[in-house]
Design a protein around this motif. Structure first.
Motif, PDB file in Angstrom:
ATOM      1  N   ALA A 566      77.861   5.784  76.391  1.00 18.12           N
ATOM      2  CA  ALA A 566      76.890   6.537  75.385  1.00 18.12           C
ATOM      3  C   ALA A 566      77.852   6.734  74.178  1.00 18.12           C
ATOM      4  O   ALA A 566      77.189   6.403  73.159  1.00 18.12           O
ATOM      5  N   LEU A 570      75.166   4.647  71.677  1.00 19.43           N
ATOM      6  CA  LEU A 570      74.530   5.211  70.599  1.00 19.43           C
ATOM      7  C   LEU A 570      74.515   4.989  69.244  1.00 19.43           C
ATOM      8  O   LEU A 570      73.507   4.741  68.554  1.00 19.43           O
ATOM      9  N   LEU A 600      71.422  14.063  69.880  1.00 16.55           N
ATOM     10  CA  LEU A 600      72.442  13.214  70.404  1.00 16.55           C
ATOM     11  C   LEU A 600      73.520  12.939  69.195  1.00 16.55           C
ATOM     12  O   LEU A 600      74.528  12.564  69.606  1.00 16.55           O
ATOM     13  N   GLU A 613      71.183  16.495  76.521  1.00 13.49           N
ATOM     14  CA  GLU A 613      71.352  14.982  75.754  1.00 13.49           C
ATOM     15  C   GLU A 613      71.581  13.940  77.093  1.00 13.49           C
ATOM     16  O   GLU A 613      71.142  12.831  76.592  1.00 13.49           O
ATOM     17  N   TYR A 617      69.372  10.288  76.419  1.00 14.45           N
ATOM     18  CA  TYR A 617      70.212   9.078  76.269  1.00 14.45           C
ATOM     19  C   TYR A 617      69.686   7.993  77.675  1.00 14.45           C
ATOM     20  O   TYR A 617      69.529   6.887  77.256  1.00 14.45           O
TER      21      TYR A 617
END
Length: 823
Positions: A566, A570, A600, A613, A617
């Motif tokens: 992540a 991201l 996020l 979150e 995600y």
């Protein structure tokens, strides 16, 4: 009217009374099989008395004057707590589930009969060391002593499930225990389905260069590009894009997609990196969740010293655990120990297949499968020099097998001289790293990374038979190849000394998260398919952040829920989406997207069960994988059930032109990767709001990421499932060290179905301060308080003491069983 009402009340009251009587009678019958842990029993097969002390967590500590008696006691304890689980695992290995469950399990039995792992286990009994053979026979005698006690004392058939299903128990034998180790190899196998999938993707893609994107190699030094699968089958008509829909996955099936093959974490620290000056070792093997868990905790008081750790009911070894001098852990090695071969049939005689020396008859035999309430089915099983013939309906082999050909599989787990149990027996008696590595020479399958630590040294060694391939192998073992070409056939196995090993590394820390361990050239390469490219980065950071480690820092790493994936992906996929444009009006899709991105942007990547979150995600990544690959792969895309971080990173960094995946082939405009990221986020938010509403801030990852520790047989029964299934809100995710692998399919693709059913941390500065835990409880009886008494401890990241001190076990024992030799 009053009379009618009175009679209706009497009838209703009678029905209530009858219902209560029925419930009480049922409870009485089911509770008869609850084991009594506090008793004295005379049994046949013992040379001297055995004492089973069950501590307050119901972990049996088994004491005897000789090792065979101790293994007898373990067999008895396993059968007390997990008899149903043991018999069902044995039936699975034998291909005999349909005798109990009917035609629903017939596909499982058919494939297991083709592999014939039970026949190979039977042949392997003679290959065991004398010590292992004696232990296997004593263990079987202990299991059979419990079955005899159940029959003679009418103890409710041994398990509640026995009342529901007619499943007669035949005597346990040494081959049964060996077969369960081979069954674990079936559950952990990923190479075969991956080979077939790679071939099918190769046929589906118009641009061969894109194969390395959607099925990428683990980062590191690469290899030469592979040919298109069609080039490996010249002159044959391949069923391009053809596929047979696989049957629904039965809960008892040992066959899993590559995404749910085995995984694990194990790491160790030398005294120079330990705050207390002793070595440290942590291990948490990952398997599919069930109730009860796969693992069973036990302590054995052997002549070489006490050992304690995790066993599998049905197998008389501690697979991961410690003695007073040595600790050992295991992780799936992802060794390429399977090869699919396409065999050409003789057009004049389909009972023959082509070999390098001409046509040769198949090895053929008949097998009868008995089916509950149905007529039996007779199968004709065929095998070649390369291995058993598999049907085109399994693994979608039919989609890559030309007409006039059949598919076979070569696999180390099919060895009729499998000494893996002997290796595990020798490991329990080892007292040094050197002796542990020497014991590993007898491992055959499943291949594992063995991480060991004695009081001064640490090491990791791949244990398991490594197939020797020709350097001219057409696909390097990555796709099915022509079985009649000599270069595609196995040439035996490498010597054990060729298996990778790491002993006392200079940095004082070693470990494995199923990541790529070596980068050796083919054919000594170990594997091209690895189980992890992500967790290893987080592990490296946690290990390097401290100069010295403690038991608690190793526990902290086991329970870590921060996603490196992540944190790295991201910023990449959302690079052009963060904080762009004016604030959209409330209630619009644009405003919902902005709120999601704002959440996020402030998130640290921790997959905490209480946060929203992780769900946003995970849903975004899942939708993004689908958006990128759907148009190129068509129906094949449905088989990519989990987002591959390496694929997404290649696309968004445009590695070797991988950004081509962002353009939707069928559309007129040329979409950019930013367009696809935005559309995928919108897809994810639609999916979320349809199920949970638009209040993104109140979402909880744990509500959808529940550990599904379900009973594999009774878990779907409407009333019983509330008693037999153990569901828990959990943190973690696909790529965290505290791994909670999601299902990837069904109405809730984020259910936690695969993870650490066992955790252990061993500290050799103070061995009795070591700790361990399993994910459910010791008992397989759902009326027992020990069915789920460890489940909440496991969920909260707590452990129980892992002590070899007999007095500590006796101090709060739930029962002491004395087994005495029968006169």
């Amino acid at each position: 009217m009053a009379m009618l009402f009175k009679w209706l009340m009497r009838i209703a009251g009678a029905l209530v009374v009858l219902g209560l009587v029925a419930v009480i009678a049922l409870y009485f019958l089911l509770s008869r099989s609850l084991p009594d842990y506090d008793k004295t029993l005379h049994v046949k097969g013992l040379a001297a008395p055995v004492q089973i002390v069950r501590d307050n967590a119901n972990v049996p500590h088994i004491f005897g004057t000789q090792d065979t008696d101790v293994f007898f006691g373990l067999g008895y304890a396993h059968a007390q707590d997990r008899l149903w689980q043991m018999t069902i695992l044995r039936r699975t290995a034998q291909g005999r589930l349909s005798e109990v469950f009917g035609k629903r399990t017939l596909p499982i039995d058919r494939l297991m009969r083709r592999y014939d792992i039970y026949g190979a286990a039977r042949d392997s009994v003679a290959a065991q060391t004398p010590e292992a053979r004696a232990a296997l026979d004593a263990y079987a005698a202990g299991v059979n002593a419990r079955v005899a006690e159940i029959n003679s004392a009418a103890l409710g058939r041994g398990a509640p499930e026995m009342f529901i299903f007619n499943a007669p128990i035949s005597p346990w034998a040494a081959a049964d225990s060996i077969a369960l180790i081979k069954l674990m190899a079936v559950q952990l196998s990923a190479q075969l389905p991956n080979e077939v999938r790679r071939a099918r993707v190769s046929l589906a893609l118009d641009d061969d260069a894109r194969l390395k994107d959607i099925m990428p190699d683990a980062p590191g030094s690469g290899i030469a590009a592979l040919p298109d699968y069609a080039a490996l089958m010249p002159g044959t008509e391949l069923p391009r894009h053809a596929a047979v829909a696989p049957p629904p996955q039965h809960p008892l099936s040992p066959f899993h997609p590559p995404e749910l093959a085995g995984a694990s974490n194990a790491w160790a620290a030398a005294p120079s990196r330990s705050a207390a000056g002793g070595t440290l070792l942590a291990n948490d093997p990952h398997l599919g969740f069930t109730a009860p868990a796969v693992w069973y905790l036990a302590r054995l008081d052997l002549a070489a010293g006490g050992v304690i750790g995790a066993t599998i009911p049905g197998v008389p070894v501690v697979l991961t655990g410690r003695s007073d001098r040595l600790g050992w852990g295991i992780t799936s090695a992802y060794l390429d120990d399977q090869d699919v071969h396409i065999e050409r049939l003789n057009p004049d005689n389909p009972e023959e297949y082509l070999t390098p020396d001409g046509y040769k008859p198949f090895e053929t035999r008949r097998s009868i499968i008995r089916i509950a309430d149905e007529d039996p089915v007779t199968m004709t099983l065929r095998a070649t020099d390369n291995g058993p013939v598999l049907p085109g309906s399994r693994y979608n082999l039919g989609a890559v097998t030309p007409a006039g050909h059949v598919a076979t599989v070569a696999w180390t787990a099919l060895s009729p001289r499998d000494t893996t149990v002997s290796a595990a027996m020798a490991l329990m008696r080892a007292d040094t790293v050197e002796a542990a590595i020497e014991a590993g020479a007898l491992f055959v399958a499943p291949a594992q990374n063995l991480v060991v630590a004695d009081r001064e040294h640490i090491a990791m060694k791949l244990v398991g038979a490594m197939p020797r391939r020709d350097a001219e192998h057409e696909s390097k073992g990555r796709m099915p190849t022509r079985g009649w070409i000599e270069a595609n056939r196995w040439q035996g196995t490498y010597p054990y000394s060729a298996n990778p090993e790491f002993i006392n590394p200079p940095g004082g820390i070693l470990g494995n998260t199923n990541n790529k361990t070596v980068d050796r050239p083919f054919p000594a390469h170990v594997s091209y398919l690895w189980g992890d490219t992500q967790r290893i980065h987080r592990w490296q950071r946690l290990m390097q952040n401290r100069e010295v480690h403690t038991r608690d820092s190793f526990i902290e790493a086991q329970l870590d829920t921060v996603s490196f994936t992540a944190r790295s992906l991201l910023p990449l996929i959302g690079a052009d989406l963060w904080f762009t444009g004016e604030s959209a009006p409330e209630g619009t899709p644009e405003r919902l997207r902005q709120r999601a991105l704002a959440l996020l942007a402030d998130w640290n990547g921790e997959m905490n069960e209480h946060r929203p979150e992780p769900l946003i995600y995970a849903a975004w990544l899942r939708a993004l994988q689908d958006r990128l690959a759907r148009d190129e792969l068509g129906p094949l895309n449905a088989e990519f059930t989990h987002a591959d971080p390496v694929f997404i990173e290649r696309v968004y960094r445009d590695v070797d032109g991988a950004a081509a995946w962002c353009d939707v082939v069928q559309s007129g405009p040329k979409e950019t990767c930013t367009d696809i990221a935005r559309m995928a986020l919108d897809d994810a938010l639609v999916w979320i709001t349809e199920r949970y509403g638009t209040a993104l801030e109140s979402l909880r990852w744990g509500d959808v990421h529940q550990a599904t520790q379900d009973h594999p047989v009774l878990g779907d029964v409407r009333l019983l499932r509330y008693f037999v299934n153990i569901r828990q809100s959990t943190s973690g995710g696909d790529h965290t060290l505290m791994r909670g692998r999601t299902s990837g399919t069904g109405p809730n693709p984020f259910e936690n179905v695969h993870g650490a059913g066992y955790r252990g941390v061993y500290d050799f500065s103070d061995p009795d301060s070591s700790v361990f835990i399993i994910s459910t409880g010791q008992s397989g009886h759902f009326l027992s308080r020990h069915y789920d008494d460890m489940a909440q401890l496991w969920r909260r990241g707590e452990y129980i003491p892992m002590s070899l001190d007999p007095e500590l076990a006796r101090a709060a024992a739930v029962g002491v069983t004395e087994l005495l030799p029968a006169e």
